[in-house]
Design a protein around this motif. Structure first.
Motif, mmCIF file in Angstrom:
data_model
loop_
_atom_site.group_PDB
_atom_site.id
_atom_site.type_symbol
_atom_site.label_atom_id
_atom_site.label_comp_id
_atom_site.label_asym_id
_atom_site.label_seq_id
_atom_site.Cartn_x
_atom_site.Cartn_y
_atom_site.Cartn_z
ATOM 1 N N GLN A 236 0.660 -0.939 0.286
ATOM 2 C CA GLN A 236 0.110 0.031 -0.222
ATOM 3 C C GLN A 236 0.390 1.201 0.082
ATOM 4 O O GLN A 236 0.694 2.697 0.017
ATOM 5 N N LEU A 237 2.614 1.534 0.269
ATOM 6 C CA LEU A 237 3.066 2.360 0.460
ATOM 7 C C LEU A 237 2.472 2.903 -1.144
ATOM 8 O O LEU A 237 2.956 4.403 -0.585
ATOM 9 N N ASP A 238 2.591 2.335 -1.804
ATOM 10 C CA ASP A 238 3.206 3.631 -3.334
ATOM 11 C C ASP A 238 2.126 3.710 -3.505
ATOM 12 O O ASP A 238 2.034 5.578 -3.651
ATOM 13 N N ALA A 239 0.727 3.539 -3.217
ATOM 14 C CA ALA A 239 -0.574 3.973 -3.870
ATOM 15 C C ALA A 239 -0.936 5.147 -2.710
ATOM 16 O O ALA A 239 -1.669 6.317 -3.105
ATOM 17 N N LEU A 240 -0.524 4.979 -0.983
ATOM 18 C CA LEU A 240 -0.768 5.694 -0.276
ATOM 19 C C LEU A 240 0.371 7.001 -0.294
ATOM 20 O O LEU A 240 -0.126 8.578 -0.169
ATOM 21 N N ALA A 241 1.944 7.148 -0.810
ATOM 22 C CA ALA A 241 2.454 7.787 -1.208
ATOM 23 C C ALA A 241 1.555 8.512 -2.050
ATOM 24 O O ALA A 241 1.686 10.030 -2.594
ATOM 25 N N ARG A 242 0.954 7.839 -3.412
ATOM 26 C CA ARG A 242 0.424 8.912 -4.577
ATOM 27 C C ARG A 242 -0.555 10.043 -4.089
ATOM 28 O O ARG A 242 -1.057 10.894 -4.269
ATOM 29 N N ALA A 243 -1.347 9.218 -3.168
ATOM 30 C CA ALA A 243 -2.658 10.135 -2.176
ATOM 31 C C ALA A 243 -1.812 10.655 -1.535
ATOM 32 O O ALA A 243 -3.291 12.416 -1.426
ATOM 33 N N CYS A 244 -0.970 10.942 -0.551
ATOM 34 C CA CYS A 244 -0.663 11.570 0.245
ATOM 35 C C CYS A 244 0.058 12.808 -1.190
ATOM 36 O O CYS A 244 -0.152 14.008 -0.731
#
Length: 246
Positions: A236-244
């Motif tokens: 989930q880290l990459d998706a979370l980074a994009r969301a942030c």
């Protein structure tokens, strides 16, 4: 070899007595366990009051706290020498699948692991202590394996069917299965008519396929699962980074 023994059923539980007796023939053991049943306490530490340590007639130490308290107190102030191994159990009832998140038995072993000590949690699949001597004998054999090929420290979760020793199957490396969500709470009243709630039983197994702890023990085998503590959902880290950064 020095072994620290703990549990979550309390220092008077048949499981810890059988385990301590079995391991005493192969190691120098110290038992530090809760003063009463602390099942389901997970990895909680007691921070709102001081803890007391007592010595029982059989030499066991007991603490008015959680399984994690017991191992923490033992390793940071009670015992002089760091043990080679921390062992927890033998628990009355299985700790498989999602149970491991709530288990005080697994938590005691986890506390040892967090201190950099190889640790093993032992449980019987069914409650009632049937064939406990066989489970203790199997636990001793597992401890004697030493698992030198594993990266240290390691954290192992073992579930042993309630079978006679000669009926126990092989030791099977497994992954954790999964359960359905717990059943609903049980609503009732206390003697004064006030509404009270009991936590409902654990749900049935949802993922009990080949390779899981549920599958292995259902076939009469001894399940042994290597556990880790990293709860990071790496995928989930990459998706979370994009969301942030949106």
């Amino acid at each position: 070899m020095k072994i620290l023994v703990s549990n979550d059923d309390g220092y008077l539980a048949p499981g810890i007595i059988a385990l301590a007796d079995a391991l005493a023939s192969i190691a120098e053991i110290t038992v530090v366990a809760p003063d009463s049943n602390r099942s389901g306490s997970s990895n909680s530490l007691t921070l709102d009051r001081p803890l007391s340590v007592y010595r029982a007639a059989n030499g066991f130490y007991f603490v008015n706290g959680t399984p994690s308290d017991c191992v923490h107190v033992a390793l940071t102030g009670l015992i002089a020498d760091k043990p080679d191994l921390v062992v927890s159990g033998i628990n009355q009832g299985q700790n498989m699948g999602d149970d491991t998140l709530y288990s005080g038995t697994v938590a005691a072993a986890t506390e040892g692991y967090l201190f950099g000590i190889p640790s093993i949690a032992f449980s019987q699949v069914e409650k009632g202590w049937k064939e406990l001597d066989a489970a203790a004998r199997k636990a001793r054999e597992i401890v004697q394996r030493r698992f030198d090929a594993l990266q240290k420290p390691y954290l192992l979760n073992v579930n042993i069917p309630n079978l006679p020793y000669d009926k126990l199957g092989k030791i099977v490396p497994t992954r954790l299965g999964k359960r359905h969500q717990s059943e609903a709470v049980i609503r009732t009243q206390d003697p004064h008519g006030r509404e009270i709630f009991w936590i409902g039983p654990a749900g049935a197994a949802r993922d009990a396929g080949e390779g899981t702890d549920f599958h292995a023990t259902a076939a009469g085998n001894v399940s042994i699962t290597p556990l880790q503590i990293d709860l990071t959902h790496a995928a989930q880290l990459d998706a979370l980074a994009r969301a942030c950064h949106d």
